[in-house]
Design an enzyme around this catalytic site. Structure first.
Site, PDB file in Angstrom:
ATOM      1  N   CYS A  16       0.838  -1.197   0.000  1.00 32.03           N
ATOM      2  CA  CYS A  16       0.000   0.000   0.000  1.00 32.03           C
ATOM      3  C   CYS A  16       0.874   1.249   0.000  1.00 32.03           C
ATOM      4  CB  CYS A  16      -0.943   0.003   1.204  1.00 32.03           C
ATOM      5  SG  CYS A  16      -0.135   0.261   2.799  1.00 32.03           S
ATOM      6  N   CYS A  19       2.804   2.062   3.275  1.00 22.68           N
ATOM      7  CA  CYS A  19       3.920   1.135   3.486  1.00 22.68           C
ATOM      8  C   CYS A  19       5.084   1.458   2.563  1.00 22.68           C
ATOM      9  CB  CYS A  19       3.462  -0.314   3.280  1.00 22.68           C
ATOM     10  SG  CYS A  19       2.582  -1.001   4.704  1.00 22.68           S
ATOM     11  N   CYS A 108      -2.812  -4.887   1.457  1.00 22.18           N
ATOM     12  CA  CYS A 108      -1.364  -4.699   1.411  1.00 22.18           C
ATOM     13  C   CYS A 108      -0.642  -5.965   1.861  1.00 22.18           C
ATOM     14  CB  CYS A 108      -0.969  -3.526   2.296  1.00 22.18           C
ATOM     15  SG  CYS A 108       0.813  -3.269   2.435  1.00 22.18           S
ATOM     16  N   CYS A 111       1.535  -4.661   5.556  1.00 21.77           N
ATOM     17  CA  CYS A 111       0.780  -4.278   6.773  1.00 21.77           C
ATOM     18  C   CYS A 111      -0.504  -5.066   6.928  1.00 21.77           C
ATOM     19  CB  CYS A 111       0.496  -2.780   6.786  1.00 21.77           C
ATOM     20  SG  CYS A 111      -0.791  -2.250   5.624  1.00 21.77           S
ATOM     21  N   ASP A 350      -6.664 -10.581  64.852  1.00 23.43           N
ATOM     22  CA  ASP A 350      -7.392 -11.845  64.797  1.00 23.43           C
ATOM     23  C   ASP A 350      -8.892 -11.585  64.740  1.00 23.43           C
ATOM     24  OD1 ASP A 350      -5.035 -13.260  64.915  1.00 23.43           O
ATOM     25  OD2 ASP A 350      -5.088 -13.488  67.097  1.00 23.43           O
TER      26      ASP A 350
END
Length: 535
Positions: A16, A19, A108, A111, A350
């Site tokens: 893409c 990218c 793509c 990615c 306690d």
């Protein structure tokens, strides 16, 4: 030009636009722009990358510029027939316009659609709704992303092929490529979510509120299998460790380690072709909102001798109806709306011991809360509501505190002193004058073996504890009251009756009579925290 050739290759393989810009080395805020900005950045980034043989004044290869000196349109291979074909688009169409048309239907190869569908309005709405549905009251948010392991593998694969085809191509962006993809996604989507939900997106490190996005891909594990072929010994060992790697042997760390062990040459032999174009994009498998914990502290009084501090369960069976922790936390949890709580206190009494005086300091951590902001008036109302709902406990000084201050609670456990009042009995009677001996004893060191009553949950040891001072007052011929101030962690009951000689000296040996304890109260815990509230 070298950059143009790289751009064409990456385009033909199926990357893409964003990218490709990352492959071309762009690391500025231009990566976060819209497609028009990306198109311009794509061209300029490609034109900047030149081979050493190219002239310094930017004269490009043959055909890269027109005769009049203006830039010619960039071109890419047509994929109208579904192949990685070599046909060129017409000169009047720009490469970016053609890519835009193609990527409406192509995912793509690097990615996996993260910077395509993952940045779409549908994705932004999905993430925005996840934050809003949580009902958090914060003003800001951050994003955290985990992606499929095969994404890193695909990026590595494309880099090896790109450098094989263009040996002089600069690879300085290779190391941080995957991290850049993540940052690009976060900054694009974060800005869109900020507009949608009216909260500030924090692009830098921010821990108060994070939306954790876990993304997956259907072919993730299948594509990782190639690394088992390349690093067979490493993954053979992992497959034998069934318990440790019960989910998968192909963890992110394992794949990254394997990629470092395999040279590009070895990798190219196993993967000589670019990754296939995915049939589907990455999906967001889970969205989890994570709010940093908030802490509320205060002091509690306990008025019942049939109330444990925390839920008392033996082999899954409840021994008491409720506890101090539940009486305090259930009301607070309703206001904070957290996933869980952790209750801590400065020591514990306690079940049959009351806690009087100014009370015992405690803190409650609320894990992944929805509400984190409380005014002083609201804290007073919460405290009053708890106090009105029960007569078993009472709170004071309830307030929101910082996490860093919580350590004061634990640091003071061994240093603080405690004041007690014990109702004791001498079954054969006693001479009131012997009680005067106690007032003269100060800084008395005890040797206490682990009491018999707690041996089932504490290791056997002899501990030295200090009684700083004590004074006794008669009640009648058999009963008397013992007021004493001791080091934290002293077993008072065992000091009184001796625990079959396991505590020495003990009250019986000091008075010369057999003594037992009837009732015990904590009168003061000397820890000046949390700060006292004026109201």
């Amino acid at each position: 030009m070298l950059g143009i050739r790289a751009l064409k290759l990456l385009q033909e393989w199926g990357c893409c636009r964003r990218c490709i810009v990352i492959f071309l080395g762009e690391r500025s805020d231009l990566l976060y722009g819209d497609m028009a900005v990306i198109d311009d950045t794509l061209k300029s980034a490609a034109l900047k990358i030149k081979d050493e043989s190219e002239s310094e004044n930017g004269v490009a290869e043959q055909g890269s510029e027109t005769e009049c000196g203006q830039e010619a349109p960039l071109q890419e291979g047509s994929e109208a027939d579904g192949s990685r074909g070599e046909a060129q688009v017409s000169s009047e169409d720009s490469i970016c316009d053609h890519m835009a048309k193609k990527q409406k239907c192509s995912v793509c190869i690097t990615c996996l659609g993260l910077l395509q569908w993952g940045c779409s309005s549908d994705a932004v709405k999905l993430l925005s709704d996840a934050i809003l549905s949580r009902g958090n009251d914060g003003d800001s948010f951050a994003l955290a992303l985990s992606f499929p392991v095969c994404l890193s593998l695909r990026v590595h694969r494309v880099w090896t092929l790109l450098l094989q085809a263009l040996p002089n191509f600069p690879d300085k962006g290779r190391i941080d490529h995957v991290g850049t993809v993540k940052e690009v996604w976060k900054n694009i989507v974060g800005a869109e979510i900020e507009v949608a939900i009216k909260r500030k997106f924090m692009s830098k490190k921010y821990l108060d509120f994070i939306l954790n996005v876990n993304s997956t891909h259907s072919r993730d594990m299948i594509e990782c299998e190639i690394m088992e072929t390349l690093c067979s010994a490493m993954f053979a060992v992992r497959r034998q460790q069934h318990r440790k790697y019960s989910n998968t042997v192909f963890t992110k760390q394992a794949i990254e380690t394997a990629m470092k062990k395999v040279s590009d040459e070895e990798f190219l032999k196993a993967c000589p072709e670019p990754p296939c174009v995915p049939d589907e994009a990455i999906v967001f498998q889970s969205l989890q909102c994570q709010q940093t914990s908030i802490y509320m502290a205060g002091r509690y009084n306990k008025y019942s001798r049939e109330l444990p501090q925390t839920p008392w369960l033996v082999e899954g069976e409840r021994k008491m109806e409720t506890s101090v922790q539940e009486l305090i936390c259930e009301s607070l949890l309703g206001a904070v709306k957290a996933d869980d709580v952790k209750f801590s206190s400065s020591g514990r009494e306690d079940v049959d011991v009351r806690c009087l005086g100014t009370g015992r300091p405690f803190v409650v951590e609320f894990i992944n809360p929805c509400r984190t902001k409380f005014t002083r008036s609201e804290m007073k109302e919460l405290q009053a509501a708890i106090n009105s709902n029960t007569k078993l406990v009472a709170l004071r000084d309830l307030q929101v505190v910082d996490r860093k201050d919580v350590k004061i609670l634990k640091e003071g456990e061994e240093e603080k002193t405690k004041a007690y009042c014990a109702l004791c009995i001498a079954r054969d009677g006693y001479d009131p004058k012997v009680l005067d001996r106690l007032s003269g004893l100060t800084e008395l060191t005890l040797n206490q073996k682990t009491p018999i009553r707690v041996l089932h949950r504490r290791c056997l040891a002899t501990r030295q504890k200090m009684i700083h001072k004590m004074i006794a007052s008669p009640v009648d011929d058999y009963f008397f009251k013992l007021h004493l101030t001791t080091q934290a962690g002293t077993y008072i009951k065992e000091f009184v009756h001796g625990d079959l000689g396991r505590t020495t000296p003990n009250l019986g040996s000091l008075l010369g009579v057999e003594v037992d304890i009837i009732a015990l109260d904590v009168e003061n815990v000397a820890l000046n925290w949390p700060p006292r509230c004026d109201d």
